[in-house]
Design an enzyme around this catalytic site. Structure first.
Site, PDB file in Angstrom:
ATOM      1  N   ALA A 112      17.784  40.948  26.617  1.00 24.36           N
ATOM      2  CA  ALA A 112      16.781  39.976  26.743  1.00 24.36           C
ATOM      3  C   ALA A 112      15.715  40.181  27.755  1.00 24.36           C
ATOM      4  CB  ALA A 112      17.191  38.748  26.920  1.00 24.36           C
ATOM      5  N   LYS A 113      16.315  40.816  28.953  1.00 22.09           N
ATOM      6  CA  LYS A 113      15.111  41.016  30.235  1.00 22.09           C
ATOM      7  C   LYS A 113      14.491  42.251  29.792  1.00 22.09           C
ATOM      8  CE  LYS A 113      14.637  41.975  35.114  1.00 22.09           C
ATOM      9  NZ  LYS A 113      15.449  41.690  36.247  1.00 22.09           N
TER      10      LYS A 113
END
Length: 277
Positions: free
Chosen positions: A174-175
């Protein structure tokens, strides 16, 4: 009595995060390999200890790791005088370091198989300014019940917390996705401002336009700060994440042409010197 939370790695990001935990009413048990931070941390009310064993002993239920990479996480947990030397039980290590998804999954597996600790991943976005203000975005994954039970910790250091499933590496994915889109947006704003300059349009007024129009983005709203980024600071970190996200695309047979172009053009678009090899 306030809960005691361990915190390993009080660097540029970790220190203000630990301070915000203290301000929220938690007793922070801190450790850092760089002893120069101890005086500042003690002055901020953080209880600094000399060994990782003490962190493992004194923390009630959770220990945050904000060290640099996979190797440093393995070191602080598994070395002879590391966290495991305290024989901690019923405790969770919250890994907030930036790793690639596979490395985070590997670390989670190693912790599960070789210790009595639990592990969750909690990546952060927002930079040093977000860490100082307590407004980080926190991307979590791992045991959902544990993530939910630690809401108080996350609320102390961030303004938004997201959950991405049981695999520890999901938060890292996600990052990377967030930073991939950030890199593309930086290139877009930088190129737009270059063209505006050719027409002698005031940069400030173009940015004002973007912020109230369809070209708006976090990048446009924070351009004054972003324009100061260099290869030695946030721009260098970002290019690493852009390359990592491209490699993740290759692993999963997902083509990411804009990411590839963004990686190659980022420093030219920003008019910045490239990292030294």
């Amino acid at each position: 009595m306030s809960k005691k939370i361990g915190f390993v790695g009080l660097g540029a990001m970790g220190f203000p995060m630990a301070v915000n935990l203290k301000k929220a009413g938690f007793e922070v048990i801190g450790y850092d390999a760089f002893k120069g931070v101890y005086e500042k941390a003690n002055h901020a009310g953080i209880t600094m200890v000399e060994t990782l064993k003490e962190v493992g002993e004194l923390a009630d239920e959770a220990i945050i790791s904000m060290v640099r990479d996979y190797e440093q996480n393995v070191d602080i947990i598994f070395r002879e005088d590391g966290l495991l030397s305290a024989h901690p039980k019923d405790k969770t290590i919250i890994v907030m370091s930036t790793l690639d998804p596979d490395s985070m999954n590997e670390l989670g597996k190693k912790v599960e198989e070789e210790s009595e600790l639990k592990m969750i991943s909690a990546s952060v976005s927002g930079g040093v300014s977000g860490a100082q203000a307590g407004t980080l975005s926190i991307m979590t994954s791992g045991y959902e019940a544990i993530v939910e039970s630690f809401k108080g910790y996350f609320d102390a250091i961030g303004s938004h917390t997201f959950y991405y499933g049981n695999k520890p590496g999901n938060s890292e994915a996600a990052k990377l996705i967030n930073n991939m889109i950030l890199g593309i947006n930086i290139n877009a704003v930088a190129e737009g401002l270059k063209l505006a300059n050719e027409y002698d349009l005031p940069e400030e007024e173009i940015l004002n336009l973007l912020q109230v129009s369809t070209g708006d983005s976090w990048v446009a709203r924070n351009w004054d700060d972003i324009s100061e980024w260099t290869a030695d600071t946030s721009l260098g970190v970002l290019i690493t994440d852009l390359k990592a996200s491209y490699n993740e695309g290759l692993k999963h047979n997902v083509t990411l042409p804009f990411n590839a172009l963004s990686s190659s053009q980022l420093f030219d678009s920003m008019g910045k010197d490239k990292p030294k090899d």
